[in-house]
Motif scaffolding. Sequence first.
Motif, PDB file in Angstrom:
ATOM      1  N   ALA A 159       0.837  -1.201   0.000  1.00 48.50           N
ATOM      2  CA  ALA A 159       0.000   0.000   0.000  1.00 48.50           C
ATOM      3  C   ALA A 159       0.873   1.252   0.000  1.00 48.50           C
ATOM      4  N   ARG A 160       1.934   1.244   0.785  1.00 45.50           N
ATOM      5  CA  ARG A 160       2.862   2.385   0.812  1.00 45.50           C
ATOM      6  C   ARG A 160       3.530   2.561  -0.545  1.00 45.50           C
ATOM      7  N   LYS A 161       3.930   1.467  -1.152  1.00 51.20           N
ATOM      8  CA  LYS A 161       4.563   1.542  -2.471  1.00 51.20           C
ATOM      9  C   LYS A 161       3.603   2.114  -3.501  1.00 51.20           C
TER      10      LYS A 161
ATOM     11  N   LYS B 144       4.065   5.503  -5.636  1.00 44.80           N
ATOM     12  CA  LYS B 144       3.969   5.478  -7.101  1.00 44.80           C
ATOM     13  C   LYS B 144       2.922   6.454  -7.610  1.00 44.80           C
ATOM     14  N   ASN B 145       1.768   6.516  -6.943  1.00 51.74           N
ATOM     15  CA  ASN B 145       0.700   7.418  -7.369  1.00 51.74           C
ATOM     16  C   ASN B 145       1.115   8.881  -7.253  1.00 51.74           C
ATOM     17  N   TRP B 146       1.729   9.245  -6.135  1.00 49.84           N
ATOM     18  CA  TRP B 146       2.173  10.627  -5.956  1.00 49.84           C
ATOM     19  C   TRP B 146       3.262  10.983  -6.961  1.00 49.84           C
ATOM     20  N   LEU B 147       4.203  10.076  -7.195  1.00 54.09           N
ATOM     21  CA  LEU B 147       5.258  10.357  -8.167  1.00 54.09           C
ATOM     22  C   LEU B 147       4.695  10.453  -9.577  1.00 54.09           C
ATOM     23  N   SER B 148       3.663   9.673  -9.861  1.00 55.70           N
ATOM     24  CA  SER B 148       3.005   9.764 -11.162  1.00 55.70           C
ATOM     25  C   SER B 148       2.343  11.133 -11.336  1.00 55.70           C
ATOM     26  N   LYS B 149       1.703  11.619 -10.280  1.00 57.69           N
ATOM     27  CA  LYS B 149       1.083  12.946 -10.345  1.00 57.69           C
ATOM     28  C   LYS B 149       2.148  14.031 -10.508  1.00 57.69           C
ATOM     29  N   ALA B 150       3.267  13.868  -9.830  1.00 58.72           N
ATOM     30  CA  ALA B 150       4.371  14.823  -9.970  1.00 58.72           C
ATOM     31  C   ALA B 150       4.899  14.812 -11.402  1.00 58.72           C
TER      32      ALA B 150
ATOM     33  N   ILE C 218       8.848  15.957  -3.304  1.00 60.91           N
ATOM     34  CA  ILE C 218       9.502  16.161  -2.005  1.00 60.91           C
ATOM     35  C   ILE C 218       8.612  15.667  -0.870  1.00 60.91           C
ATOM     36  N   LYS C 219       7.322  15.967  -0.933  1.00 57.03           N
ATOM     37  CA  LYS C 219       6.418  15.519   0.135  1.00 57.03           C
ATOM     38  C   LYS C 219       6.378  14.004   0.249  1.00 57.03           C
ATOM     39  N   ILE C 220       6.229  13.332  -0.877  1.00 62.20           N
ATOM     40  CA  ILE C 220       6.111  11.876  -0.789  1.00 62.20           C
ATOM     41  C   ILE C 220       7.441  11.245  -0.405  1.00 62.20           C
ATOM     42  N   SER C 221       8.544  11.851  -0.811  1.00 59.46           N
ATOM     43  CA  SER C 221       9.855  11.342  -0.405  1.00 59.46           C
ATOM     44  C   SER C 221      10.036  11.488   1.095  1.00 59.46           C
ATOM     45  N   GLY C 222       9.660  12.658   1.611  1.00 61.39           N
ATOM     46  CA  GLY C 222       9.756  12.870   3.057  1.00 61.39           C
ATOM     47  C   GLY C 222       8.843  11.939   3.822  1.00 61.39           C
ATOM     48  N   TRP C 223       7.628  11.769   3.342  1.00 59.91           N
ATOM     49  CA  TRP C 223       6.694  10.864   4.002  1.00 59.91           C
ATOM     50  C   TRP C 223       7.225   9.441   3.994  1.00 59.91           C
TER      51      TRP C 223
ATOM     52  N   GLU D 151       7.618   8.026   7.341  1.00 56.37           N
ATOM     53  CA  GLU D 151       6.365   7.285   7.474  1.00 56.37           C
ATOM     54  C   GLU D 151       5.236   8.127   8.055  1.00 56.37           C
ATOM     55  N   GLN D 152       5.089   9.339   7.515  1.00 57.36           N
ATOM     56  CA  GLN D 152       3.966  10.188   7.863  1.00 57.36           C
ATOM     57  C   GLN D 152       3.227  10.532   6.596  1.00 57.36           C
ATOM     58  N   CYS D 153       1.922  10.615   6.706  1.00 58.68           N
ATOM     59  CA  CYS D 153       1.118  10.932   5.540  1.00 58.68           C
ATOM     60  C   CYS D 153       1.353  12.385   5.134  1.00 58.68           C
ATOM     61  N   PRO D 154       1.492  12.649   3.804  1.00 57.92           N
ATOM     62  CA  PRO D 154       1.688  14.021   3.350  1.00 57.92           C
ATOM     63  C   PRO D 154       0.504  14.917   3.734  1.00 57.92           C
TER      64      PRO D 154
END
Length: 70
Positions: A7-9, A13-19, A52-57, A61-64
């Motif tokens: 689920a985390r992966k 992937k979804n956030w990076l796709s949007k980026a 950056i947000k998804i990388s930091g999360w 392990e915190q939700c953006p």
Amino acid sequence: MGRLDNARKELVKNWLSKARDDLEVAQYLLDGGDGHHAIICFHAQQAAEKAIKISGWFLVEQCPQESGLS
């Protein structure tokens, strides 16, 4: 824990796709040469922010947090 990892992966992937989508829009507008600099910068900034947000999360392990920007 394997399902959580998957689920985390998927979330990453979804956030990076949007980026990537935002970056592609910025590149498309830039290549068009119509001078839409503010919109190009907006999409480039959005791409960077999402990545950056998804990388930091992912690392802590915190939700953006939603910024209110799309």
